[in-house]
Design a protein around this motif. Sequence first.
Motif, PDB file in Angstrom:
ATOM      1  N   ASN A 193       0.831  -1.199   0.000  1.00 60.92           N
ATOM      2  CA  ASN A 193       0.000   0.000   0.000  1.00 60.92           C
ATOM      3  C   ASN A 193       0.866   1.250   0.000  1.00 60.92           C
ATOM      4  N   CYS A 194       0.286   2.333  -0.473  1.00 58.83           N
ATOM      5  CA  CYS A 194       1.001   3.604  -0.513  1.00 58.83           C
ATOM      6  C   CYS A 194       1.056   4.219   0.885  1.00 58.83           C
ATOM      7  N   ILE A 195       2.230   4.721   1.262  1.00 56.03           N
ATOM      8  CA  ILE A 195       2.405   5.327   2.583  1.00 56.03           C
ATOM      9  C   ILE A 195       1.537   6.563   2.744  1.00 56.03           C
ATOM     10  N   ASN A 196       1.303   7.293   1.633  1.00 53.84           N
ATOM     11  CA  ASN A 196       0.488   8.503   1.711  1.00 53.84           C
ATOM     12  C   ASN A 196      -0.940   8.200   2.142  1.00 53.84           C
ATOM     13  N   LYS A 197      -1.483   7.090   1.650  1.00 54.93           N
ATOM     14  CA  LYS A 197      -2.849   6.707   2.036  1.00 54.93           C
ATOM     15  C   LYS A 197      -2.919   6.442   3.528  1.00 54.93           C
ATOM     16  N   TYR A 198      -1.919   5.767   4.056  1.00 51.62           N
ATOM     17  CA  TYR A 198      -1.897   5.476   5.499  1.00 51.62           C
ATOM     18  C   TYR A 198      -1.799   6.763   6.315  1.00 51.62           C
ATOM     19  N   ILE A 199      -0.964   7.700   5.861  1.00 54.92           N
ATOM     20  CA  ILE A 199      -0.798   8.965   6.589  1.00 54.92           C
ATOM     21  C   ILE A 199      -2.096   9.759   6.612  1.00 54.92           C
ATOM     22  N   GLU A 201      -5.222   8.639   6.271  1.00 52.67           N
ATOM     23  CA  GLU A 201      -6.204   7.972   7.124  1.00 52.67           C
ATOM     24  C   GLU A 201      -5.871   8.171   8.608  1.00 52.67           C
ATOM     25  N   PHE A 202      -4.592   8.074   8.948  1.00 50.12           N
ATOM     26  CA  PHE A 202      -4.192   8.255  10.351  1.00 50.12           C
ATOM     27  C   PHE A 202      -4.490   9.680  10.828  1.00 50.12           C
ATOM     28  N   ASN A 203      -4.093  10.676  10.035  1.00 51.45           N
ATOM     29  CA  ASN A 203      -4.335  12.069  10.430  1.00 51.45           C
ATOM     30  C   ASN A 203      -5.825  12.372  10.545  1.00 51.45           C
ATOM     31  N   HIS A 204      -6.623  11.810   9.624  1.00 47.30           N
ATOM     32  CA  HIS A 204      -8.067  12.035   9.666  1.00 47.30           C
ATOM     33  C   HIS A 204      -8.665  11.508  10.964  1.00 47.30           C
ATOM     34  N   LEU A 205      -8.255  10.320  11.376  1.00 47.75           N
ATOM     35  CA  LEU A 205      -8.788   9.730  12.605  1.00 47.75           C
ATOM     36  C   LEU A 205      -8.212  10.424  13.845  1.00 47.75           C
ATOM     37  N   ALA A 206      -6.945  10.824  13.773  1.00 46.32           N
ATOM     38  CA  ALA A 206      -6.297  11.456  14.927  1.00 46.32           C
ATOM     39  C   ALA A 206      -6.961  12.778  15.304  1.00 46.32           C
ATOM     40  N   THR A 207      -7.529  13.476  14.329  1.00 44.79           N
ATOM     41  CA  THR A 207      -8.182  14.751  14.620  1.00 44.79           C
ATOM     42  C   THR A 207      -9.550  14.560  15.278  1.00 44.79           C
ATOM     43  N   GLN A 208     -10.065  13.336  15.304  1.00 43.39           N
ATOM     44  CA  GLN A 208     -11.392  13.089  15.854  1.00 43.39           C
ATOM     45  C   GLN A 208     -11.371  12.495  17.263  1.00 43.39           C
ATOM     46  N   VAL A 209     -10.216  12.078  17.713  1.00 41.21           N
ATOM     47  CA  VAL A 209     -10.124  11.468  19.048  1.00 41.21           C
ATOM     48  C   VAL A 209      -9.706  12.516  20.071  1.00 41.21           C
ATOM     49  N   HIS A 210      -9.990  12.240  21.325  1.00 45.35           N
ATOM     50  CA  HIS A 210      -9.664  13.170  22.412  1.00 45.35           C
ATOM     51  C   HIS A 210      -8.801  12.454  23.453  1.00 45.35           C
ATOM     52  N   GLY A 211      -7.882  13.201  24.063  1.00 45.19           N
ATOM     53  CA  GLY A 211      -7.087  12.657  25.157  1.00 45.19           C
ATOM     54  C   GLY A 211      -5.880  11.860  24.720  1.00 45.19           C
ATOM     55  N   TYR A 212      -5.585  11.838  23.455  1.00 42.65           N
ATOM     56  CA  TYR A 212      -4.404  11.117  22.973  1.00 42.65           C
ATOM     57  C   TYR A 212      -3.246  12.103  22.887  1.00 42.65           C
TER      58      TYR A 212
END
Length: 245
Positions: A193-199, A201-212
């Motif tokens: 898989n392309c590393i850009n796709k992983y980045i 997806e990770f950033n998108h989810l990281a902006t939605q969580v709290h306390g991390y």
Amino acid sequence: MQMHLCTHTQTEHEDAEHFLSGSHQIPSVWKMPSLGLLMVPGVMTQTPMTQMMVMDNPLLALTNTISHLSHATRHRPKDSGAVHTKVHEPNTFDGTDPKKLCEFLVQCELNFHDRPQAFCLDSWKVSFALSFLKGIALTWFKPDLLNAILGTEPAWADDYSEFVIELTTNFSPHDPVSDAEHQLDNLSMKDGNCINKYIVEFNHLATQVHGYGEGALHHMFYNGLSDHIKDEIACVGKPPCLVNL
């Protein structure tokens, strides 16, 4: 019975020949005395008799066609010269996958910004968005649409903000933070898989969580990388922070 336009005056034939020879001035009215027919460029009445006359006289057929084209050109809206972008229409939303609702709303907003004159009223925005709903999402709005009485329309009918609230209340993830946390915990980059796709997806989810904290996100991002990328990182040393990683 074949008809011939033998009663044309010499002046009328000269007008037609003058037009076809290059003049851009179209005679305002050509009269056919034998039939009492007035031929106004772009407004010629297509009666059966007229159609027969056009078929029998190639000159008249050509002249009539050019007259229509000229009429259409004169009434065509002038191009402002501005470059117009082509925005993709929203993908249909059926309500079965709550995670797709945000994408649907973003696509609607892009269309609104691209054509502000077409969506200057909230009711037009609502109608546009409704036209891309299907399945249970459209079914939810059907009773109000089919049973609406003038003066008793629902609040969302002419208020796009209310429409979005109605849509998100019923079809968005019920606990988006928990859903994001669960997806982040299980996110991993597959080999090939392309590393850009992983980045992304990770950033998108990281902006939605709290306390991390920074450390927790750094650890989760590294663990989700594919093995061959971890091997390359091991050769140069693991960066101390998420940004550098």
